[in-house]
Scaffold this motif. Structure first.
Motif, PDB file in Angstrom:
ATOM      1  N   SER A   7      40.593  24.396  44.514  1.00  0.00           N
ATOM      2  CA  SER A   7      40.762  25.669  43.831  1.00  0.00           C
ATOM      3  C   SER A   7      40.835  25.407  42.319  1.00  0.00           C
ATOM      4  O   SER A   7      41.599  24.561  41.864  1.00  0.00           O
ATOM      5  N   SER A   8      40.001  26.122  41.541  1.00  0.00           N
ATOM      6  CA  SER A   8      39.878  25.826  40.109  1.00  0.00           C
ATOM      7  C   SER A   8      40.735  26.778  39.281  1.00  0.00           C
ATOM      8  O   SER A   8      41.344  27.703  39.812  1.00  0.00           O
ATOM      9  N   PHE A   9      40.729  26.583  37.963  1.00  0.00           N
ATOM     10  CA  PHE A   9      41.503  27.458  37.089  1.00  0.00           C
ATOM     11  C   PHE A   9      40.951  28.890  37.134  1.00  0.00           C
ATOM     12  O   PHE A   9      41.715  29.865  37.157  1.00  0.00           O
ATOM     13  N   ALA A  10      39.607  28.999  37.187  1.00  0.00           N
ATOM     14  CA  ALA A  10      39.025  30.346  37.256  1.00  0.00           C
ATOM     15  C   ALA A  10      39.497  31.041  38.544  1.00  0.00           C
ATOM     16  O   ALA A  10      39.881  32.218  38.524  1.00  0.00           O
ATOM     17  N   ASP A  11      39.514  30.308  39.658  1.00  0.00           N
ATOM     18  CA  ASP A  11      40.003  30.885  40.927  1.00  0.00           C
ATOM     19  C   ASP A  11      41.437  31.379  40.757  1.00  0.00           C
ATOM     20  O   ASP A  11      41.794  32.463  41.216  1.00  0.00           O
ATOM     21  N   LEU A  12      42.235  30.563  40.078  1.00  0.00           N
ATOM     22  CA  LEU A  12      43.639  30.924  39.877  1.00  0.00           C
ATOM     23  C   LEU A  12      43.741  32.225  39.065  1.00  0.00           C
ATOM     24  O   LEU A  12      44.549  33.104  39.368  1.00  0.00           O
ATOM     25  N   LEU A  13      42.890  32.348  38.039  1.00  0.00           N
ATOM     26  CA  LEU A  13      42.918  33.569  37.220  1.00  0.00           C
ATOM     27  C   LEU A  13      42.632  34.803  38.083  1.00  0.00           C
ATOM     28  O   LEU A  13      43.286  35.849  37.922  1.00  0.00           O
ATOM     29  N   TYR A  14      41.675  34.676  39.001  1.00  0.00           N
ATOM     30  CA  TYR A  14      41.361  35.826  39.878  1.00  0.00           C
ATOM     31  C   TYR A  14      42.563  36.170  40.752  1.00  0.00           C
ATOM     32  O   TYR A  14      42.892  37.341  40.955  1.00  0.00           O
ATOM     33  N   GLU A  15      43.241  35.143  41.247  1.00  0.00           N
ATOM     34  CA  GLU A  15      44.404  35.386  42.115  1.00  0.00           C
ATOM     35  C   GLU A  15      45.565  36.011  41.334  1.00  0.00           C
ATOM     36  O   GLU A  15      46.167  36.983  41.778  1.00  0.00           O
ATOM     37  N   VAL A  16      45.853  35.444  40.168  1.00  0.00           N
ATOM     38  CA  VAL A  16      46.984  35.938  39.373  1.00  0.00           C
ATOM     39  C   VAL A  16      46.741  37.388  38.954  1.00  0.00           C
ATOM     40  O   VAL A  16      47.649  38.218  38.899  1.00  0.00           O
ATOM     41  N   SER A  17      45.484  37.678  38.691  1.00  0.00           N
ATOM     42  CA  SER A  17      45.110  39.016  38.241  1.00  0.00           C
ATOM     43  C   SER A  17      45.431  40.097  39.273  1.00  0.00           C
ATOM     44  O   SER A  17      45.594  41.262  38.918  1.00  0.00           O
ATOM     45  N   LYS A  18      45.519  39.687  40.546  1.00  0.00           N
ATOM     46  CA  LYS A  18      45.790  40.679  41.605  1.00  0.00           C
ATOM     47  C   LYS A  18      47.252  41.111  41.648  1.00  0.00           C
ATOM     48  O   LYS A  18      47.594  42.047  42.355  1.00  0.00           O
ATOM     49  N   ILE A  19      48.107  40.410  40.914  1.00  0.00           N
ATOM     50  CA  ILE A  19      49.545  40.672  41.060  1.00  0.00           C
ATOM     51  C   ILE A  19      49.942  41.956  40.323  1.00  0.00           C
ATOM     52  O   ILE A  19      49.755  42.084  39.114  1.00  0.00           O
ATOM     53  N   ASN A  20      50.483  42.905  41.085  1.00  0.00           N
ATOM     54  CA  ASN A  20      50.898  44.185  40.503  1.00  0.00           C
ATOM     55  C   ASN A  20      52.029  43.988  39.508  1.00  0.00           C
ATOM     56  O   ASN A  20      52.924  43.189  39.741  1.00  0.00           O
ATOM     57  N   GLY A  21      51.961  44.735  38.426  1.00  0.00           N
ATOM     58  CA  GLY A  21      53.048  44.669  37.434  1.00  0.00           C
ATOM     59  C   GLY A  21      52.692  43.773  36.261  1.00  0.00           C
ATOM     60  O   GLY A  21      53.087  44.033  35.135  1.00  0.00           O
ATOM     61  N   ILE A  22      51.948  42.705  36.525  1.00  0.00           N
ATOM     62  CA  ILE A  22      51.509  41.843  35.420  1.00  0.00           C
ATOM     63  C   ILE A  22      50.327  42.535  34.745  1.00  0.00           C
ATOM     64  O   ILE A  22      49.340  42.882  35.398  1.00  0.00           O
ATOM     65  N   GLU A  23      50.445  42.740  33.439  1.00  0.00           N
ATOM     66  CA  GLU A  23      49.377  43.464  32.746  1.00  0.00           C
ATOM     67  C   GLU A  23      48.533  42.570  31.849  1.00  0.00           C
ATOM     68  O   GLU A  23      47.355  42.815  31.659  1.00  0.00           O
ATOM     69  N   TRP A  24      49.160  41.560  31.256  1.00  0.00           N
ATOM     70  CA  TRP A  24      48.408  40.627  30.415  1.00  0.00           C
ATOM     71  C   TRP A  24      48.624  39.201  30.897  1.00  0.00           C
ATOM     72  O   TRP A  24      49.766  38.794  31.162  1.00  0.00           O
ATOM     73  N   ILE A  25      47.538  38.448  30.940  1.00  0.00           N
ATOM     74  CA  ILE A  25      47.607  37.041  31.331  1.00  0.00           C
ATOM     75  C   ILE A  25      46.966  36.218  30.213  1.00  0.00           C
ATOM     76  O   ILE A  25      45.797  36.416  29.870  1.00  0.00           O
TER      77      ILE A  25
END
Ligand code: SAH
Ligand code: SF4
Ligand code: F3S
Length: 454
Positions: free
Chosen positions: A220-238
């Protein structure tokens, strides 16, 4: 008992300080911002340049003085300099405890033991590059998960480590020797942690690693991680720092375009514009290859904000080499750059092999010149914001009083940052801290945007 913490160094250290603070509060200690009131003084240290270590030594000198009248104070030195100097630091009479960055989960225990037994204690890795790490990693992961609701952070913001250590061994750099081998954290632990933070009201997270773009865990790469983190409700900026300009996966840029939560900000240090110096630094890329990554970034994400780091006065750097750095800065059009004078670090390859042969006066001149070049670029870039509305996450009240302070007595000046990491200053009530607000930009300088709440 009350404890005081002083932190030097990078965001990794700020994060570690937060974890340590929370673990002490959890253990019943009370945080104070007055060193004179503290029973325990914790110092989180950095070794990246000699100056960072000198500041710690001067604080120790100051504490030695205080200890004359308050002999009961416990002084614990932790972090990178503690790992570099190990037990040697205990030779300073004032130091009770030395604790490496991989041993911070033990710090509360060490302090308690010192209180009970009044002995000097050290917990550092004896051979940080070679010892088996799994158990330690698990312990650090648990520590992170338990104690990440930081007291000391900006409102609604948190750092989350995605990887530890570094394997790059740039010839000048101490980090691999004090932070140990590169290790990516399991994505499920990162995600669980961020979900917990989001539930507690965190809106912006910054993913941390020395070379975040080389994150990899079981395929699992950093780009994959970004897609996963992006799904988390409440987090608006990464946001994420720092990227290494080698083997850059352009899916990271695509993620910035695809995912509205990923901030279009890239901190990607070049260190030098001269291929000869880059080679001597063991950076593993040429200036041309660096510029290819920058072109690709701007091609895919036209409004991306790029920041960089440079070292001036590296051994063997001629005026010509330095001129190439100036040209690279002009070509890249950074939003801002951090510029450092080369500082030889004991144990690094550059220090062993290369004489620190650029005189301090020349280093200073190059530093000033490069800053001036960057200042012009920042000034122009910031001017392009005039009349535009930008969204910022408000950090709190601005410490310094800035220009443009109007006659609205009693209204505090607030400071916030845009998704591209631009700093904006504006008038507004303190309770906006931790909120997103739209600001119309009316005035700019090289470092700051000034505006009004829209
Ligand atoms: N992992 C990050 C940098 C961590 S250190 C990266 O590779 O980009 C932060 C910055 O400190 C580096 O980018 C570099 O510019 C500077 N630095 C590191 N070692 C240094 C030294 N010995 N002298 C001067 N600056 C140094
Ligand atoms: Fe140091 Fe290079 Fe690792 Fe960055 S990538 S931490 S500069 S060794
Ligand atoms: Fe950071 Fe300094 Fe350590 S830059 S990783 S605190 S040596």
């Amino acid at each position: 008992m009350e404890f005081f913490v002083q932190t030097y160094g990078c965001q990794m250290n700020k994060l570690d300080t937060n974890l340590v603070i929370n673990s002490f509060v959890h253990a019943g200690f009370e945080l104070t911002d007055q060193p004179s009131e503290a029973d325990i003084v914790l110092i989180n240290t950095c070794s990246v340049r000699q100056h960072a270590e000198e500041r710690v030594l001067s604080l120790l000198g100051h504490l030695k003085h205080i200890k004359k009248t308050q002999p009961g104070i416990i002084v614990a030195v932790f972090g990178c300099m503690a790992q570099r100097l190990k037990e040697d630091l205990l030779r300073y009479e004032v130091v009770n405890i030395v604790c490496g960055p991989l041993q911070i989960p033990q710090l509360v225990g060490l302090v308690n033991k010192t209180i009970e037994q009044n002995t000097k204690l050290a917990a550092v890795s004896s051979d940080i590059r070679h010892n088996p790490q799994q158990q330690q990693s698990d312990q650090l992961d648990d520590f992170e998960l338990l104690y990440d609701l930081a007291q000391d952070n900006l409102p609604a913001q948190a750092y989350v480590r995605v990887m530890r250590g570094c394997d790059n061994f740039c010839s000048y750099c101490v980090v691999p020797y004090v932070r140990g081998p590169e290790a990516s954290r399991p994505p499920q632990k990162i995600i669980a942690q961020i979900k917990k933070l989001a539930d507690a009201g965190i809106k912006q997270i910054t993913l941390l690693g020395q070379t975040v773009n080389s994150y990899r865990y079981n395929g699992s790469s950093f780009a994959d991680l970004l897609y996963e983190v992006s799904k988390i409700n409440g987090i608006e900026w990464i946001k994420f720092v720092t990227c290494y300009p080698k083997n850059f996966d352009e899916r990271i840029f695509k993620a910035m375009v695809d995912l509205p939560k990923i901030c279009r900000y890239l901190h990607i240090p070049a260190q030098s514009g001269s291929d000869k110096i880059l080679k001597a630094m063991s950076r593993g890329y040429t200036c041309g290859q660096y510029l290819e990554i920058i072109d690709k970034a701007r091609d895919i994400v036209p409004d991306i904000a790029i920041a960089g780091d440079f070292i001036v006065g590296f051994p063997g750097e001629t005026d010509e080499d330095f001129q190439k750095t100036v040209e690279l800065v002009e070509k890249t059009q950074y939003k801002n750059c951090f510029i450092f004078k080369y500082s030889p670090r004991p144990g690094t390859r550059a220090d062993g092999k290369l004489a620190d042969n650029v005189p301090m006066e020349v280093k200073k001149q190059r530093n000033i010149k490069l800053l001036a070049v960057q200042e012009k670029i920042s000034e122009n870039l910031n001017k392009s914001f005039i009349g535009r509305t930008v969204k910022v996450l408000v950090e709190g009240t601005s410490k310094k009083s800035h220009l443009d302070k109007t006659d609205k007595q009693g209204v505090p000046q607030l400071i916030g940052r845009t998704a591209g990491d631009f700093i904006a200053v504006f008038d507004g009530p303190e309770n906006l801290a931790g909120q997103f607000v739209d600001i119309v930009i009316t005035k700019t300088s090289a470092l700051t945007l000034f505006g009004q709440v829209n």
